[in-house]
Write an enzyme that holds these catalytic residues in place. Structure first.
Site, mmCIF file in Angstrom:
data_model
loop_
_atom_site.group_PDB
_atom_site.id
_atom_site.type_symbol
_atom_site.label_atom_id
_atom_site.label_comp_id
_atom_site.label_asym_id
_atom_site.label_seq_id
_atom_site.Cartn_x
_atom_site.Cartn_y
_atom_site.Cartn_z
ATOM 1 N N LYS A 179 0.635 -1.208 0.032
ATOM 2 C CA LYS A 179 -0.075 0.059 0.045
ATOM 3 C C LYS A 179 0.893 1.107 0.057
ATOM 4 C CE LYS A 179 -1.402 2.334 3.283
ATOM 5 N NZ LYS A 179 -1.933 2.976 4.602
ATOM 6 N N ASP B 195 -6.122 0.537 0.764
ATOM 7 C CA ASP B 195 -6.225 0.779 2.108
ATOM 8 C C ASP B 195 -7.660 0.212 2.591
ATOM 9 O OD1 ASP B 195 -8.122 2.839 1.574
ATOM 10 O OD2 ASP B 195 -7.071 4.329 2.585
#
Length: 210
Positions: free
Chosen positions: A122, A140
């Site tokens: 991420k 996320d």
């Protein structure tokens, strides 16, 4: 309700219409500041991270400055951030590597970034997308939730959702769509009480009125 390719395209069109031009809510003034802010954002709101980095970056805004301050002092600065012990340890190790191997600069490739302590998929995807204009989708908690609820991309792990989003969304729009999904998750498709009655996607969403 079967979510066809056409429905997914319509969903993306609506999201783009409502969130076009959105970007990260994290505040930064250099690649290094963004990297640290994203590391801090794990299990912490962007609003809280901005408060923390505002005081940290006033004096400590480069890898060598943070490395020289020591982990104990760094922990004092980021104590109100979740998982501050492990984040401080990872940030210190990352700063050492940046100083030693990259002349204090943030590396520009995904493969280099994920070798840094505390930098996962991420974080690396956010950095390459936001800083270096490389198409990427960072999954996320908001992106994961919204994608599964809409059945735009379903999966039990962030990686599974990321891979399916990459198939559902044109590559040229990966980075932008990442922000559309984040802002929709924050503003409308909230974790506990999604605002289905005001959602522009309510007529298409298979999970409305949860």
């Amino acid at each position: 309700m079967r979510i066809t390719k056409a429905i997914k395209e319509e969903m993306l069109s609506i999201l783009e219409e409502h969130y076009r031009g959105t970007s990260t809510a994290l505040e930064y003034s250099s690649p290094f500041e963004l990297l640290i802010a994203v590391v801090l954002s794990a299990q912490c709101t962007d609003k809280r991270v901005n408060i923390i980095t505002a005081r940290l970056f006033q004096e400590y805004n480069t890898p060598d400055k943070i490395w020289s301050m020591g982990q104990e002092k760094l922990e004092e600065y980021i104590r109100d951030c979740g998982l501050f012990h492990s984040k401080a340890r990872n940030i210190m190790a990352t700063c050492e590597i940046l100083c030693r191997d990259y002349d204090g600069q943030v590396p520009e490739t995904f493969d280099q970034l994920i070798t840094l302590p505390g930098v996962g998929r991420k974080t690396a995807n956010v950095v390459i997308s936001q800083l270096f204009n490389i198409p990427a989708i960072a999954v996320d908690t908001h992106v994961f939730r919204v994608s599964n609820r809409l059945k735009l991309a379903t999966g039990e792990t962030p990686l599974a959702v990321e891979e399916k989003l990459m198939k559902a969304i044109p590559k040229s729009k990966w980075s932008d769509a990442h922000h559309w999904l984040i802002w929709h998750g924050r503003n409308v498709c909230k974790a506990r009480k999604p605002l289905c009655h005001t959602c522009p996607l309510s007529q298409l969403c298979p999970s409305k009125e949860m």
